[in-house]
Design an enzyme around this catalytic site. Structure first.
Site, short mmCIF file in Angstrom:
data_model
loop_
_atom_site.label_atom_id
_atom_site.label_comp_id
_atom_site.label_asym_id
_atom_site.label_seq_id
_atom_site.Cartn_x
_atom_site.Cartn_y
_atom_site.Cartn_z
N ASP A 1 1.78 6.37 1.67
CA ASP A 1 1.02 5.12 1.79
C ASP A 1 -0.45 5.47 1.63
O ASP A 1 -0.87 6.58 1.95
CB ASP A 1 1.30 4.43 3.14
CG ASP A 1 0.57 5.09 4.28
OD1 ASP A 1 -0.57 4.71 4.53
OD2 ASP A 1 1.15 6.00 4.90
N ASP B 1 0.82 -1.22 0.00
CA ASP B 1 0.00 0.00 0.00
C ASP B 1 0.85 1.26 0.00
O ASP B 1 0.39 2.32 0.40
CB ASP B 1 -0.97 0.01 1.18
CG ASP B 1 -0.27 -0.07 2.52
OD1 ASP B 1 0.97 -0.27 2.54
OD2 ASP B 1 -0.94 0.06 3.55
N LYS C 1 6.02 5.02 18.29
CA LYS C 1 5.31 6.22 18.72
C LYS C 1 6.02 6.97 19.86
O LYS C 1 5.55 7.00 21.00
CB LYS C 1 3.88 5.84 19.15
CG LYS C 1 3.13 5.22 18.00
CD LYS C 1 1.65 5.13 18.24
CE LYS C 1 0.98 4.59 17.00
NZ LYS C 1 -0.01 3.59 17.20
P1 GTP Z 1 -5.59 -1.66 7.81
O1 GTP Z 1 -6.57 -2.78 8.05
O2 GTP Z 1 -6.27 -0.42 7.35
O3 GTP Z 1 -4.59 -1.44 8.90
O4 GTP Z 1 -4.75 -2.09 6.52
P2 GTP Z 1 -3.82 -3.34 6.21
O5 GTP Z 1 -3.83 -4.38 7.26
O6 GTP Z 1 -4.20 -3.75 4.83
O7 GTP Z 1 -2.44 -2.63 6.09
P3 GTP Z 1 -1.22 -2.47 7.09
O8 GTP Z 1 -0.78 -1.07 6.98
O9 GTP Z 1 -1.55 -3.02 8.42
O10 GTP Z 1 -0.16 -3.43 6.39
C1 GTP Z 1 0.85 -2.97 5.52
C2 GTP Z 1 0.91 -3.82 4.27
O11 GTP Z 1 1.11 -5.20 4.63
C3 GTP Z 1 -0.35 -3.77 3.45
O12 GTP Z 1 0.03 -3.70 2.10
C4 GTP Z 1 -1.06 -5.07 3.74
O13 GTP Z 1 -1.76 -5.56 2.60
C5 GTP Z 1 0.09 -6.00 4.07
N1 GTP Z 1 -0.29 -6.99 5.08
C6 GTP Z 1 -0.66 -6.75 6.36
N2 GTP Z 1 -0.93 -7.90 6.99
C7 GTP Z 1 -0.69 -8.90 6.08
C8 GTP Z 1 -0.79 -10.32 6.13
O14 GTP Z 1 -1.15 -10.93 7.14
N3 GTP Z 1 -0.46 -11.02 5.01
C9 GTP Z 1 -0.05 -10.39 3.85
N4 GTP Z 1 0.24 -11.15 2.80
N5 GTP Z 1 0.03 -9.05 3.77
C10 GTP Z 1 -0.28 -8.31 4.87
#
Ligand code: GTP
Length: 367
Positions: free
Chosen positions: A217, A106, A157
């Protein structure tokens, strides 16, 4: 070179845009976000790419296939339960036999991956983490480095008085394959919270790679909107060559009395009525219809959006097949999910988010 892109998150903060699709597939300049990210990697010679997926994997796989159309080679790893950022990479271990990039799916950046790999090799690091400056580090995890650029501490943080750096983890890493031995198989594990602190504890070398280049992001609708604006305004020229003008897709009809001020991107087969005002940066997806006297300023519309007479849309997002009926106003940071219908004569409050398929009766909301 190889990369793993993490596209398994549910993107909850980006709802309602991610109720029916994944963050990787939301359109940016009328193309799925992931297409921009693949183009960025390809531009640095990273063409062997593994997509680590969990939420709605078929959307991505169905669109990109084996990657041939994008000039890259795509492999897929699907997690039955999300394995976290590090667990997802461990899940692709059999495909990873040389230093490889890991990217949060993202983020979009103009960070020089070629130079980052060169520094990584020179420093003989086990992991390199791209770092990007932010204005307010107190809401992020910051990364402290020494004079040689090696990471000495991660601080989640920090309180204002504890802030020693404004450099945060940019979600782009280079990882040596042996680091995968530190990640337990088939167990949710995060790089940020578990693997990186463990590497420091074990005295493994982690390089911080600071970069002032463009980075964003798209975790929230506000940032999603900003990315669309930034690219149209030419703030990341190597990612998107902005023309600074009005680009119109094939088959679109624009009434001669419409007033369209750059930078505006109009998809294919749109119909723009008389006296419509569109002020950029603004994006209309394919097959949108905008009726007489409507005003669109700074908005991003996905495909098949219907904008009624004298509607005002300002710095908002309207997802596929949404309808805004005549004389309604949708102001800053509002987000309409797919197939939302805003009946006529409604005025939404700033920042209103409406879930897909919801219908708002005519004149029932006024601010
Ligand atoms: P929120 O639910 O809004 O926090 O978004 P997110 O969980 O999609 O994004 P976050 O910022 O927590 O994670 C950063 C990146 O890692 C994003 O591109 C997610 O798609 C990816 N990501 C997070 N958790 C996983 C996971 O368990 N597996 C995979 N394959 N990708 C993950």
């Amino acid at each position: 070179m190889k990369a793993v892109i993490l596209v398994g998150g549910e993107g909850t903060r980006l709802r309602p845009l991610t109720c029916n699709t994944t963050k990787a597939m939301v359109p940016v300049l009328n193309k799925p976000f992931l297409e921009h990210l693949l183009g960025y990697l390809k531009g640095h010679g990273v063409t062997d790419i593994i997509l680590a997926m969990s939420y709605l994997p078929h959307h991505i796989q169905g669109h990109f296939g084996d990657g041939t159309k994008m000039g890259v080679r795509l492999s897929y790893r699907i997690e039955e339960e999300p394995l976290g950022t590090a667990g997802a990479v461990k899940n692709a271990e059999d495909l990873l036999d040389e230093p490889f990039f890991v990217l949060n799916g993202d983020i979009l950046a103009d960070i020089d991956l070629t130079a980052m790999m060169r520094h990584h090799r020179q420093a003989k690091a086990k992991v390199s983490i791209a770092l990007t400056p932010v204005e307010d580090p107190t809401i992020y995890g910051v990364v402290e480095t020494d004079a040689q650029g090696m990471v000495v501490r991660f601080v989640e943080k920090p309180k204002r008085e504890e802030v020693t750096t404004n450099m945060i983890n940019a979600g782009i890493y280079i990882v040596e394959p042996e680091v995968l031995d530190y990640i337990p198989p088939a167990k949710p594990t995060m790089f940020e919270r578990y693997v990186f602190p463990l590497l420091l504890e074990k005295d493994e070398a982690i390089l911080g790679y600071p970069s002032e280049s463009y980075w964003i992001d798209i975790g929230t609708p506000e940032k999603y909107l900003r990315l669309n604006h930034d690219l149209l305004l030419g703030k990341a020229p190597s990612l998107f060559k902005a023309t600074g003008g009005v680009q119109t897709g094939d088959g679109s009809q624009i009434n001669p009395s419409a007033n369209i001020k750059a930078s505006v991107l109009i998809g294919e087969e749109c119909v723009i009525g008389p006296g419509v005002e569109i002020k950029g940066p603004a994006i209309l997806g394919p097959k949108c219809e905008v009726d007489e006297g409507a005003t669109i300023e700074g908005a991003v519309l996905w495909d098949n959006v219907r904008v009624g007479k004298k509607v005002i849309l300002r710095n908002c997002i309207a997802a596929s097949h949404s309808e805004i009926h005549e004389e309604s106003e949708v102001p800053d940071n509002c987000v309409l999910g797919d197939k939302v219908v805003v009946g006529k004569n409604n005025k939404l409050a700033q920042g209103t988010r409406i879930r897909p398929d919801k219908r708002i009766a005519p004149g029932s909301i006024s601010f």
